[in-house]
Design an enzyme around this catalytic site. Structure first.
Site, mmCIF file in Angstrom:
data_model
loop_
_atom_site.group_PDB
_atom_site.id
_atom_site.type_symbol
_atom_site.label_atom_id
_atom_site.label_comp_id
_atom_site.label_asym_id
_atom_site.label_seq_id
_atom_site.Cartn_x
_atom_site.Cartn_y
_atom_site.Cartn_z
ATOM 1 N N SER A 38 0.844 -1.193 0.000
ATOM 2 C CA SER A 38 0.000 0.000 0.000
ATOM 3 C C SER A 38 0.873 1.234 0.000
ATOM 4 O O SER A 38 2.010 1.215 0.499
ATOM 5 C CB SER A 38 -0.894 0.007 1.246
ATOM 6 O OG SER A 38 -1.503 1.274 1.439
ATOM 7 N N TYR A 74 -1.935 -0.842 10.290
ATOM 8 C CA TYR A 74 -2.028 -1.154 8.858
ATOM 9 C C TYR A 74 -0.760 -0.696 8.132
ATOM 10 O O TYR A 74 -0.161 -1.451 7.354
ATOM 11 C CB TYR A 74 -3.259 -0.467 8.272
ATOM 12 C CG TYR A 74 -3.470 -0.708 6.792
ATOM 13 C CD1 TYR A 74 -4.128 -1.850 6.353
ATOM 14 C CD2 TYR A 74 -3.022 0.205 5.845
ATOM 15 C CE1 TYR A 74 -4.329 -2.085 4.998
ATOM 16 C CE2 TYR A 74 -3.213 -0.019 4.495
ATOM 17 C CZ TYR A 74 -3.866 -1.161 4.073
ATOM 18 O OH TYR A 74 -4.048 -1.384 2.723
#
Length: 276
Positions: free
Chosen positions: A154, A167
């Site tokens: 990401s 995350y």
């Protein structure tokens, strides 16, 4: 049919969203598919995970393209289950050429208030799950001296964002894992790369928790508010479509991708301009 005729690809988290897009793109390029997904709930997430029906639908869509697809319920948090997926792929097709380690989850909390279970679920899925996926296919790829491995990381691996530190940490860990493995297996004809998209138009981003995270000044933002917020941003700053991520994936696993190794390929809609 295409660049990947008769290759065999294993895709984790393939019941919907990015995983399904990868399965369909690979099938259109000529590959046969083994797709797995946990297809069961994980506590503490602000959105529902996929179902067995979603997993079956992915398999059906692949088969309509004209390629074979085996759908296997499996949780990337379990090395044993991922080894079973690899064994199933070899039993059905005789080989594994491509791995797309796509399975992942997202949730929100400040680090000061985050409970240990939320942290563990994130790391176990997004980072350890990638390790399990790698570990399951590598002995076969090393023996055959060829392979293409892609991990979905990401943009947040390269930046911070309040309320999603767990995350971001998991996705940063994926980059370290990818770069290290790329050095270990290059001599066997195996390449290992990461894709780092910004916001992708999936259930992970299309939910009220994400809308509140990105629009903290609004009390109860709606999907319409979210889309208007995105539209007010920079050109090409809209949500990335899963198929767009899959197009980048095809470059890395195809005939023209052999010189990509240990790379972190970013699809950021402009966010990269603010990163080193």
């Amino acid at each position: 049919m295409g660049d990947l005729d008769d290759r065999v690809a294993v895709i984790t988290g393939g019941a919907r969203g990015q995983g399904r897009a990868h399965a369909l793109a690979l099938a259109r390029a000529g590959a046969d598919i083994v797709v797995c997904d946990t297809a069961q709930p994980v506590s503490g997430l602000p959105y529902a995970l996929s179902t067995p029906e979603d997993l079956g639908e992915t398999a059906g869509l692949v088969e309509r393209i004209g390629r074979r697809c085996v759908a296997v319920p499996a949780d990337v948090r379990s090395l044993e289950q991922m080894r079973s997926v690899a064994e199933r792929a070899i039993d059905e097709f005789g080989r594994i050429d491509i791995l797309i380690a796509n399975a992942g989850i997202a949730s929100q909390s400040t680090i000061a208030e985050m409970d240990e279970q939320m942290w563990r679920d994130m790391i176990d899925t997004n980072l350890t799950g990638v390790f399990h996926s790698f570990r399951a296919v590598l002995p076969h790829m090393i023996e055959r001296r060829w392979g293409r491995i892609i991990a979905i990381s990401s943009c947040l691996a390269r930046m911070g964002l309040a309320n999603v530190g767990h995350y971001a940490a998991s996705k940063w860990g994926v980059l370290g894992l990818v770069k290290s493995l790329s050095l270990e297996v290059a001599e066997y004809g195996i390449t290992v790369n990461a894709l780092l998209p910004a916001g992708v138009d999936t259930d992970m981003t299309q939910n009220p928790a994400t809308w509140r995270l990105m629009m903290p000044d609004q009390e109860n933002p709606t999907k319409e508010d979210w889309m208007a917020f995105i539209a007010s941003g920079p050109p090409n700053g809209d949500l990335i479509q899963p198929a767009e991520v899959a197009e980048a994936m095809l470059l890395l696993v195809g005939a023209h991708g052999r010189h990509f190794n240990g790379e972190a390929v970013t699809i950021s809609a402009g966010l990269s301009a603010n990163m080193s």
